[in-house]
Design an enzyme around this catalytic site. Structure first.
Site, PDB file in Angstrom:
ATOM      1  N   TRP A  57       8.612  -1.547 -12.951  1.00 22.32           N
ATOM      2  CA  TRP A  57       8.228  -2.142 -11.654  1.00 22.32           C
ATOM      3  C   TRP A  57       7.712  -3.570 -11.801  1.00 22.32           C
ATOM      4  O   TRP A  57       6.867  -3.848 -12.657  1.00 22.32           O
ATOM      5  CB  TRP A  57       7.132  -1.276 -11.034  1.00 22.32           C
ATOM      6  CG  TRP A  57       6.455  -1.909  -9.856  1.00 22.32           C
ATOM      7  CD1 TRP A  57       5.399  -2.791  -9.901  1.00 22.32           C
ATOM      8  CD2 TRP A  57       6.759  -1.732  -8.475  1.00 22.32           C
ATOM      9  NE1 TRP A  57       5.051  -3.159  -8.614  1.00 22.32           N
ATOM     10  CE2 TRP A  57       5.863  -2.522  -7.721  1.00 22.32           C
ATOM     11  CE3 TRP A  57       7.723  -0.968  -7.781  1.00 22.32           C
ATOM     12  CZ2 TRP A  57       5.890  -2.568  -6.328  1.00 22.32           C
ATOM     13  CZ3 TRP A  57       7.740  -1.022  -6.395  1.00 22.32           C
ATOM     14  CH2 TRP A  57       6.831  -1.824  -5.685  1.00 22.32           C
ATOM     15  N   ASN A  59       6.133  -6.831  -9.244  1.00 22.28           N
ATOM     16  CA  ASN A  59       5.872  -7.383  -7.904  1.00 22.28           C
ATOM     17  C   ASN A  59       5.395  -8.824  -8.010  1.00 22.28           C
ATOM     18  O   ASN A  59       6.124  -9.638  -8.617  1.00 22.28           O
ATOM     19  CB  ASN A  59       5.044  -6.453  -7.014  1.00 22.28           C
ATOM     20  CG  ASN A  59       3.693  -6.030  -7.520  1.00 22.28           C
ATOM     21  OD1 ASN A  59       3.573  -5.467  -8.591  1.00 22.28           O
ATOM     22  ND2 ASN A  59       2.667  -6.279  -6.742  1.00 22.28           N
ATOM     23  N   ASP A  60       4.267  -9.182  -7.447  1.00 21.99           N
ATOM     24  CA  ASP A  60       3.914 -10.592  -7.201  1.00 21.99           C
ATOM     25  C   ASP A  60       4.072 -11.538  -8.398  1.00 21.99           C
ATOM     26  O   ASP A  60       3.627 -11.200  -9.509  1.00 21.99           O
ATOM     27  CB  ASP A  60       2.442 -10.712  -6.795  1.00 21.99           C
ATOM     28  CG  ASP A  60       1.979  -9.626  -5.858  1.00 21.99           C
ATOM     29  OD1 ASP A  60       2.804  -8.842  -5.372  1.00 21.99           O
ATOM     30  OD2 ASP A  60       0.760  -9.558  -5.616  1.00 21.99           O
ATOM     31  N   TRP A 120      -4.886  -7.315 -11.175  1.00 17.77           N
ATOM     32  CA  TRP A 120      -4.080  -7.675 -10.011  1.00 17.77           C
ATOM     33  C   TRP A 120      -3.892  -9.190  -9.917  1.00 17.77           C
ATOM     34  O   TRP A 120      -4.293  -9.946 -10.807  1.00 17.77           O
ATOM     35  CB  TRP A 120      -4.723  -7.109  -8.738  1.00 17.77           C
ATOM     36  CG  TRP A 120      -4.318  -5.658  -8.506  1.00 17.77           C
ATOM     37  CD1 TRP A 120      -3.717  -4.814  -9.390  1.00 17.77           C
ATOM     38  CD2 TRP A 120      -4.501  -4.912  -7.295  1.00 17.77           C
ATOM     39  NE1 TRP A 120      -3.504  -3.590  -8.818  1.00 17.77           N
ATOM     40  CE2 TRP A 120      -3.974  -3.621  -7.528  1.00 17.77           C
ATOM     41  CE3 TRP A 120      -5.054  -5.192  -6.048  1.00 17.77           C
ATOM     42  CZ2 TRP A 120      -3.979  -2.620  -6.540  1.00 17.77           C
ATOM     43  CZ3 TRP A 120      -5.068  -4.199  -5.065  1.00 17.77           C
ATOM     44  CH2 TRP A 120      -4.529  -2.935  -5.314  1.00 17.77           C
ATOM     45  N   SER A 121      -3.358  -9.630  -8.784  1.00 16.10           N
ATOM     46  CA  SER A 121      -2.859 -11.003  -8.686  1.00 16.10           C
ATOM     47  C   SER A 121      -3.940 -12.066  -8.760  1.00 16.10           C
ATOM     48  O   SER A 121      -5.119 -11.812  -8.500  1.00 16.10           O
ATOM     49  CB  SER A 121      -2.066 -11.166  -7.392  1.00 16.10           C
ATOM     50  OG  SER A 121      -0.868 -10.462  -7.538  1.00 16.10           O
ATOM     51  N   ARG A 184      -9.320 -10.087  -2.617  1.00 17.03           N
ATOM     52  CA  ARG A 184      -8.465 -10.276  -3.804  1.00 17.03           C
ATOM     53  C   ARG A 184      -7.578 -11.519  -3.728  1.00 17.03           C
ATOM     54  O   ARG A 184      -7.469 -12.172  -2.716  1.00 17.03           O
ATOM     55  CB  ARG A 184      -7.600  -9.038  -4.021  1.00 17.03           C
ATOM     56  CG  ARG A 184      -6.711  -8.641  -2.844  1.00 17.03           C
ATOM     57  CD  ARG A 184      -5.959  -7.353  -3.230  1.00 17.03           C
ATOM     58  NE  ARG A 184      -5.056  -6.903  -2.190  1.00 17.03           N
ATOM     59  CZ  ARG A 184      -5.382  -6.049  -1.227  1.00 17.03           C
ATOM     60  NH1 ARG A 184      -6.610  -5.564  -1.153  1.00 17.03           N
ATOM     61  NH2 ARG A 184      -4.483  -5.689  -0.326  1.00 17.03           N
TER      62      ARG A 184
HETATM   63  N1  DQQ Z   1      -0.161  -7.061  -4.998  1.00 16.60           N
HETATM   64  C1  DQQ Z   1      -0.629  -7.365  -3.680  1.00 16.60           C
HETATM   65  C2  DQQ Z   1      -1.869  -8.145  -3.964  1.00 16.60           C
HETATM   66  C3  DQQ Z   1      -2.438  -7.458  -5.143  1.00 16.60           C
HETATM   67  C4  DQQ Z   1      -1.231  -7.122  -5.947  1.00 16.60           C
HETATM   68  C5  DQQ Z   1       0.375  -8.123  -2.865  1.00 16.60           C
HETATM   69  C6  DQQ Z   1      -1.287  -5.828  -6.710  1.00 16.60           C
HETATM   70  O1  DQQ Z   1      -2.761  -8.177  -2.882  1.00 16.60           O
HETATM   71  O2  DQQ Z   1      -3.344  -8.259  -5.870  1.00 16.60           O
HETATM   72  O3  DQQ Z   1       1.669  -7.663  -3.067  1.00 16.60           O
HETATM   73  O4  DQQ Z   1      -0.132  -5.661  -7.480  1.00 16.60           O
END
Ligand code: DQQ
Length: 581
Positions: A57, A59-60, A120-121, A184
Site C-alpha cells: 500500500w 498513499n500520501d 504519518w504525513s 496532523r
Molecule cells: N494520510 C492522510 C493524512 C495522514 C496520512 C491523508 C496517513 O491525514 O497523515 O491521506 O497515512
C-alpha cells in the site's frame, strides 16, 4: 515547551553542522538490467512510468525535496499489506530526474512512544546551510497525533539514507480544544522577516476545517499562534495542508519563504476526498490569509484535479526554479482486487505549478523530464473530423502513451445553448456521456480501448454558447472503461477556463495501463482516472481520436508517443554514487 540545553546543543549540531559538499551527479549502476524491477506481465494494471513501489500500500507523498542534486520522495507506505493499516512508515526513494527512481530503506518507521503506532504525513524544510529536517505526525500508543522532528544522520550523504528522530519528541502536541485525532500533517515551514519559522497543521473543530499556525525561533520550541491561519466551516478535517507563494508574472516557482508584492499565496487543503485550493494574499505579522475567493463547499471551488488526486504536496526546485506538485492517486478497484494484485496506490506524474495569466487559478503541467520517455512518435496535422467519426492513432504502444492534441472549431457559432440550470460539470458529464451526441462535442480521445470500442475511456469536450461567452466542458467518462464489475466507474467533469473564440482546445493525456492523467486547456483543468480494462490491455489496447458531435471539427495538430518504461531499482547491490569533490 522547555528544552534542556544539552538536547538543544545536540539538535543544533545535527541541524546546523556543515556537511562536506558532495557532488552527487555521477551515479553508478551495477548489473543494471538485472536490478531493474521487472513487471509481471500477468499484472496488466501495474504502471510503466508512474511512481510505485514493487508491492503493498502507498498513499500520501511526504517531504519531497531536492538535496545536493538528487530529488527525494518520501511517501506513506504500509510494509505489511496491500491495504492501509497500523505501522505506516516513511518509505524513501531518490532520483536524478523525477522519472527513474532508486528505492532506499525506509526513512522513518514506528519505534518510539511518540510514533509507536505509525509515522504519518509531514514535510521537509531545508534550514539555512542546506540542512533538511523532517517534521511529521506520529501516532502514539493512545492514538494521539503529535508532531516530531527527524534529522539526517550524515549531511554529506546525498542519499540521506539514515534519519535520527529527535530525542525530545514530540515537539508539538494537540492544544486544548483540539481532539487528539484531529491534529496532523505539518507543512514545509516558511521563515518570516521577523526570523520566526512558521508551519501550519491540519485540524478541525466541529466540522470547521482549519490550518493551525505554529511559530518557532529555533525549529524546536513551537508556540501556537492565537488564531488559525485560515479556517472554514463545513469543510471537515483538513488533511495535508500546503501553503506556498506563486509568482504573479512568471511561471517560475519561488522558495516557500518568499513574501513580497510579486507573489500571491496558495492555500491547499485535502478534505472530502479532494484537494481544494484558494489563491490569495498572505499578511505576515498579522498572520492573516485573505483569499481572493473563499471555499464555498460547491463545485465552483478550485481543485488541483477533478478526478482522483489527494493529500498532495509541493516543493521548490531551486535548480530549475520551479514548484513541483506530487499527489496520491488511489485505486478504483476493490480491496479484494488490491490484495490479489498485492499493491495499491500510485503517485501522480510530478506536475509543475504556476499561476495562470488570469491570476484566478493555477496551471499544472507534467514536468518536462517525462518527455525523456518518449519513444515512437505519430503525428497528424490539419485533419478534418466529421461529426460521428473515429480515427485510430496507430503504431504506438497505446497502453503506455503520451498524446497531445489541439482541436480547432470552425463551426463555433453552431454550439448548443447552455441551459442555465447546468451548473454542475460532473453531473453534466454523467448525464450526457461520450455516447450522447451533441453539436460541438463530444470530441476528444478514446484511451485504453478495444478495437470494437466495447471497452474505452473517453476524455472529451463539449462546447456551449451562452449570452456573452462560450463554456468549455471537459469530461473523463469511465462508464465503459472495463467489462469488470465491482470497479468504481464514476465519471468526472469540470469546466475549462478558456475562450474558444481566441484559443484552440488542447488536451494532453498520459496513459499508463490503469491510469489516465489528462490536462485540458494547457493544464488549466486536470482530470485523473483509474481504469481496469479487461480486454484493452497491453497489445490489445488502442487509442483513438473521435468526434461524436454533429458538427465537424479539425485536428489542428496531434502528437502521440509510445512511452518507454521508467527504471525502478533497489539501492542494495544495484546503485552507488561516485562522490567527486
Ligand atoms: N494520510 C492522510 C493524512 C495522514 C496520512 C491523508 C496517513 O491525514 O497523515 O491521506 O497515512
Amino acid at each position: 515547551m522547555e528544552m534542556p540545553a544539552i538536547f538543544l546543543v545536540g539538535l543544533f549540531c545535527v541541524l546546523f553542522n556543515d556537511g562536506t559538499e558532495v557532488d552527487a551527479s555521477q551515479p553508478e549502476f551495477q548489473n543494471f538490467q538485472s536490478c531493474n524491477l521487472m513487471v509481471n506481465e500477468s499484472q496488466p494494471y501495474r504502471t510503466s512510468y508512474h511512481f510505485q513501489p514493487p508491492k503493498n500500500w502507498l498513499n500520501d507523498p511526504n517531504g519531497p525535496m531536492l538535496y545536493k542534486g538528487l530529488y527525494h520522495l518520501f511517501y506513506q507506505y504500509n510494509p505489511n499489506s496491500a491495504l492501509f493499516g497500523d505501522g505506516m512508515v516513511w518509505a524513501h526513494s531518490v532520483s536524478y530526474d523525477l522519472i527513474n527512481w532508486v528505492h532506499l530503506n525506509h526513512a522513518l518507521h514506528p519505534t518510539e512512544p511518540f510514533d509507536i503506532k505509525s509515522c504519518w504525513s509531514g514535510s521537509v524544510t531545508i534550514l539555512p546551510g542546506n540542512k533538511p529536517v523532517i517534521l511529521y505526525t506520529g501516532i502514539d500508543a493512545n492514538n494521539t497525533q503529535v508532531q516530531n522532528l527527524a534529522m539526517p544522520k550524515n549531511l554529506s550523504d546525498p542519499l540521506l539514507k539514515e534519519w535520527i528522530k529527535f530525542s525530545q519528541n514530540p515537539v508539538i502536541t494537540p492544544p486544548i480544544g483540539i481532539e487528539g485525532d484531529h491534529f496532523r500533517d505539518p507543512t514545509t515551514a516558511w521563515l518570516g522577516a521577523d526570523g520566526k519559522w512558521n508551519v501550519i497543521i491540519g485540524s478541525s473543530i466541529n466540522d470547521q476545517g482549519m490550518a493551525i499556525l505554529y511559530q518557532s525561533d529555533d525549529f524546536v520550541n513551537w508556540s501556537r499562534y492565537q488564531d488559525p491561519l485560515y479556517s472554514k466551516e463545513k469543510t471537515g478535517m483538513w488533511e495535508c495542508p500546503d501553503f506556498f507563494p506563486v509568482s504573479v508574472n512568471s511561471t517560475n516557482g519561488v522558495d516557500t519563504s518568499v513574501i513580497n508584492p510579486g507573489v500571491k499565496h496558495v492555500m491547499k487543503a485535502s478534505f472530502n476526498s479532494h484537494d481544494y485550493y484558494m489563491i490569495g494574499t498572505y499578511v505576515p505579522g498579522m498572520e492573516k490569509y485573505i483569499p481572493d475567493t473563499d471555499f464555498t463547499g460547491s463545485n465552483t471551488d478550485l481543485r488541483y484535479d477533478y478526478g482522483k488526486f489527494y493529500a498532495s504536496k509541493t516543493f521548490f526546485d531551486s535548480v530549475k526554479d520551479r514548484r513541483i506538485l506530487w499527489g496520491w492517486i488511489n485505486e478504483s478497484d476493490s480491496a479484494e482486487d488490491d490484495i490479489n494484485k498485492g499493491w495499491s496506490g500510485l503517485q501522480s506524474i510530478p506536475r509543475q505549478v504556476w499561476l495562470d495569466r488570469s491570476g484566478s487559478q493555477l496551471v499544472l503541467w507534467p514536468v518536462e523530464e517525462i518527455n525523456k520517455l518518449h519513444d515512437k512518435q505519430v503525428s497528424i496535422q490539419h485533419k478534418k473530423l466529421d461529426g460521428g467519426s473515429v480515427l485510430e492513432i496507430p503504431d504506438i504502444t497505446a497502453s503506455q502513451a503520451d498524446v497531445e492534441v489541439l482541436f480547432e472549431l470552425p463551426e463555433l457559432e453552431e454550439a448548443e445553448l447552455l441551459n442555465s440550470t447546468w451548473v454542475d460539470p460532473q453531473k453534466m458529464c454523467t448525464d450526457a456521456n461520450a455516447a450522447v451526441r451533441g453539436r460541438l462535442g463530444p470530441f476528444g480521445l478514446l484511451a485504453l480501448a478495444t478495437e470494437d470500442l466495447t471497452e474505452q475511456t473517453a476524455i472529451f469536450f463539449r462546447i456551449f454558447r451562452g449570452h456573452n461567452a462560450y463554456t468549455v466542458l471537459m469530461c473523463s467518462d469511465q462508464s465503459r472503461s472495463s467489462l469488470k464489475e465491482k470497479v468504481d466507474k464514476t465519471t468526472y467533469g469540470a469546466f475549462v477556463n478558456i475562450d474558444p473564440q481566441h484559443e484552440k482546445i488542447s488536451l494532453r493525456s498520459l496513459i499508463d495501463h490503469s491510469i489516465i492523467e489528462s490536462f485540458g486547456g494547457e493544464g488549466r483543468t486536470c482530470i485523473s482516472s483509474r481504469v481496469y480494462p479487461q480486454l484493452a490491455v497491453h497489445k490489445e489496447a488502442h487509442l483513438y481520436v473521435f468526434n461524436n458531435g454533429t458538427q465537424s471539427i479539425t485536428i489542428s495538430k496531434l502528437n502521440a508517443w509510445g512511452m518507454s518504461k521508467a527504471q525502478f531499482i533497489y539501492e542494495e547491490n544495484c546503485f552507488s554514487y561516485k562522490a567527486s569533490q
